[in-house]
Scaffold this motif. Structure first.
Motif, PDB file in Angstrom:
ATOM      1  N   PRO A   3       0.954  -1.306   0.015  1.00 57.02           N
ATOM      2  CA  PRO A   3      -0.245   0.028  -0.020  1.00 57.02           C
ATOM      3  C   PRO A   3       0.858   1.328   0.185  1.00 57.02           C
ATOM      4  O   PRO A   3       2.054   1.183   0.455  1.00 57.02           O
ATOM      5  N   PRO A   4       0.356   2.223  -0.533  1.00 54.16           N
ATOM      6  CA  PRO A   4       1.187   3.666  -0.806  1.00 54.16           C
ATOM      7  C   PRO A   4       1.799   4.090   0.517  1.00 54.16           C
ATOM      8  O   PRO A   4       2.873   4.609   0.457  1.00 54.16           O
ATOM      9  N   ASP A   5       1.226   4.028   1.581  1.00 56.95           N
ATOM     10  CA  ASP A   5       1.596   4.547   2.971  1.00 56.95           C
ATOM     11  C   ASP A   5       2.564   3.526   3.615  1.00 56.95           C
ATOM     12  O   ASP A   5       2.827   3.884   4.790  1.00 56.95           O
ATOM     13  N   PHE A   6       2.939   2.685   2.999  1.00 57.66           N
ATOM     14  CA  PHE A   6       3.789   1.454   3.506  1.00 57.66           C
ATOM     15  C   PHE A   6       5.012   1.930   4.492  1.00 57.66           C
ATOM     16  O   PHE A   6       5.115   1.837   5.538  1.00 57.66           O
ATOM     17  N   THR A   7       5.609   2.419   3.682  1.00 58.62           N
ATOM     18  CA  THR A   7       7.247   2.829   4.180  1.00 58.62           C
ATOM     19  C   THR A   7       6.881   3.947   5.277  1.00 58.62           C
ATOM     20  O   THR A   7       7.614   3.700   6.278  1.00 58.62           O
ATOM     21  N   ALA A   8       5.988   5.004   5.160  1.00 57.99           N
ATOM     22  CA  ALA A   8       5.657   5.890   6.362  1.00 57.99           C
ATOM     23  C   ALA A   8       5.259   5.113   7.401  1.00 57.99           C
ATOM     24  O   ALA A   8       5.646   5.397   8.717  1.00 57.99           O
ATOM     25  N   GLY A   9       4.353   3.763   7.413  1.00 58.53           N
ATOM     26  CA  GLY A   9       3.980   3.228   8.433  1.00 58.53           C
ATOM     27  C   GLY A   9       5.033   2.430   9.272  1.00 58.53           C
ATOM     28  O   GLY A   9       5.217   2.591  10.438  1.00 58.53           O
ATOM     29  N   VAL A  10       6.376   1.818   8.551  1.00 59.31           N
ATOM     30  CA  VAL A  10       7.360   1.267   9.007  1.00 59.31           C
ATOM     31  C   VAL A  10       8.253   2.179   9.809  1.00 59.31           C
ATOM     32  O   VAL A  10       8.545   2.336  10.981  1.00 59.31           O
ATOM     33  N   MET A  11       8.371   3.572   9.171  1.00 59.39           N
ATOM     34  CA  MET A  11       9.449   4.537   9.685  1.00 59.39           C
ATOM     35  C   MET A  11       8.619   4.973  11.236  1.00 59.39           C
ATOM     36  O   MET A  11       9.232   5.283  12.018  1.00 59.39           O
ATOM     37  N   ASN A  12       7.314   5.053  11.188  1.00 56.49           N
ATOM     38  CA  ASN A  12       6.671   5.628  12.421  1.00 56.49           C
ATOM     39  C   ASN A  12       6.843   4.536  13.477  1.00 56.49           C
ATOM     40  O   ASN A  12       6.678   4.876  14.334  1.00 56.49           O
ATOM     41  N   ARG A  13       6.882   3.252  12.986  1.00 55.44           N
ATOM     42  CA  ARG A  13       6.989   2.402  14.344  1.00 55.44           C
ATOM     43  C   ARG A  13       8.194   1.973  14.559  1.00 55.44           C
ATOM     44  O   ARG A  13       8.561   1.371  15.504  1.00 55.44           O
ATOM     45  N   LEU A  14       9.365   2.700  14.213  1.00 49.23           N
ATOM     46  CA  LEU A  14      10.759   2.406  14.277  1.00 49.23           C
ATOM     47  C   LEU A  14      11.003   3.054  15.673  1.00 49.23           C
ATOM     48  O   LEU A  14      10.526   3.966  16.041  1.00 49.23           O
ATOM     49  N   PRO A  15      11.850   2.338  16.563  1.00 47.65           N
ATOM     50  CA  PRO A  15      12.076   2.973  18.029  1.00 47.65           C
ATOM     51  C   PRO A  15      12.628   4.585  17.798  1.00 47.65           C
ATOM     52  O   PRO A  15      13.497   4.551  16.912  1.00 47.65           O
ATOM     53  N   LYS A  16      12.331   5.201  18.750  1.00 46.09           N
ATOM     54  CA  LYS A  16      12.625   6.545  18.556  1.00 46.09           C
ATOM     55  C   LYS A  16      14.092   6.773  18.850  1.00 46.09           C
ATOM     56  O   LYS A  16      14.796   6.315  19.529  1.00 46.09           O
TER      57      LYS A  16
END
Lengths: 187, 215
Positions: free
Chosen positions: B60-73
């Motif tokens: 899906p188009p927002d896939f990469t953003a979804g992964v990046m948001n879930r990465l540990p801060k």
């Protein structure tokens, strides 16, 4: 390609979190495809494939730079998918009635802005049918068939991803093909 | 159904092109006479074709953003380290700017302190309390005068130039200045003045002569 991937990995290892987005962009379709074909459900596929990238990120130090990154990543994705299948609750189908409604199934929940042309409907149903057939395979044959025929990987690579000797990979592909043949031959 | 169990295995090996030339020839020979095996092979080929006909799915188009948001801060210092590694020139410029500004400001305000100082020779006197350099009536200063952090009152005569840095110049009606009067109060013009005088000193050193007495 490999040099580019290695460079990005080095940057991520040095602490550049944003560089990881490039890796995700490079492999997201393949990883998503593996999870989707393994699980047969878009929501679970998205969840599992994103989880695969997260695991790759947090375990990047254990990745051996001399090996192919895609092999390592696909291995994480396949293992997570198999775990998910094992834990899976009873199957969820689009034909199932929506809880609390009389004759509303999940098809009617999917927004349909315009009528699909007939050939598209046929194509869609065809795709749905093939996916269902793949989903009916036992997971160990399913993963081998997906990696072989949908990801076009060599037997050696499939063996590395599934952590199996090539001979076992061959057997699984043979059995998987045989199982599919029995279901598809009258179509 | 294929004729024997061993033959099914043979058919798969044949599909994978995983047999010797001799085995291949023997199987092809067998296929000509055995319709069961021939049918079985055809079904397997069809199965593969069907599986391969599935269109490739895309994330899906927002896939990469979804992964990046879930990465540990990442912790702040990490982000800074990464940023600095990526922009070495900006960092160098920033360090240079910092050194430059601190040295300039220490020259301007600190350095000689807010103590009044006078460069030049002659019979003037310094009124420390008022921060004023006074050239008394009847006195003549031969050379140049440079006053820092204070004012100058000229009641006598000055033959050279007067430069007042960070102060004012008062010329009494009886007083006389033969040369130019410069007041340097702005930081920028002060910097310009410092640079000019430094350069002229350098030039003088290279010329091997003492600073010329301009009169």
């Amino acid at each position: 390609m490999d040099a580019v991937v290695k460079k990005i990995i080095m940057e991520v290892k040095k602490g550049d979190q944003q560089a990881f987005a490039e890796l995700v962009d490079l492999y997201k379709d393949k990883v998503y495809q593996i999870s989707y074909r393994m699980l047969g459900n878009v929501h679970e596929a998205q969840d599992v494939s994103q989880e695969a990238f997260l695991r790759a990120y947090t375990n990047l130090d254990s990745y051996d730079m001399n090996r192919k990154f895609s092999t390592w990543l696909f291995r994480i994705a396949t293992n997570l998918s198999i775990d998910r299948i094992r834990k899976k609750k009873p199957d969820f189908h689009l034909d199932d009635p929506v809880g609390g409604t009389e004759d509303l199934n999940y098809y009617s929940q999917i927004a349909a802005d315009e009528e699909l042309p007939e050939d598209k409907v046929v194509q869609y149903e065809m795709q749905e049918w093939i996916q269902n057939e793949i989903s009916e395979l036992p997971p160990k044959y399913r993963s081998a068939i997906i990696l072989k025929y949908l990801e076009d990987l060599s037997l050696k690579e499939i063996g590395e991803i599934l952590n199996l000797p090539v001979a076992t990979v061959k057997t699984r592909i043979h059995r998987g093909r045989e199982a599919l043949r029995k279901r598809l031959r009258h179509s | 159904m294929a004729c024997e169990k061993t033959k099914i295995e043979q058919l798969h090996k044949y599909l994978d092109e995983d047999m010797t030339l001799l085995e291949k020839k023997q199987l092809e020979q067998h296929l000509k006479s055995c319709s069961e095996c021939e049918q079985h092979l055809r079904e397997l080929r069809k199965t593969i074709a069907i599986v391969q006909s599935t269109s490739h799915v895309e994330a899906p188009p927002d896939f990469t953003a979804g992964v990046m948001n879930r990465l540990p801060k990442q912790s702040k210092p990490d982000k800074w380290k990464t940023w600095m590694r990526k922009h070495p020139f900006v960092l160098a410029a920033a360090v240079f700017m910092l050194l430059f500004v601190t040295s300039v400001s220490s020259f301007w305000s600190g350095g000689t302190g807010s103590q009044i100082t006078v460069q030049g020779q002659g019979n003037f006197h310094i009124d420390e309390e008022r921060s004023v350099v006074v050239v008394p009536e009847g006195e003549t200063i031969e050379g140049n005068l440079i006053v820092r952090n204070g004012d100058i009152e000229v009641e006598g005569e000055v033959l050279g130039n007067i430069t007042v840095i960070n102060g004012d110049n008062y010329l009494a009606s009886a007083g006389h200045v033969a040369g130019e009067i410069n007041e340097v109060n702005q930081v920028l013009s002060w910097i310009w003045y410092e640079t000019k005088s430094f350069m002229s000193e350098v030039v003088n050193v290279f010329n091997g002569s003492d600073p010329p007495e301009e009169d």
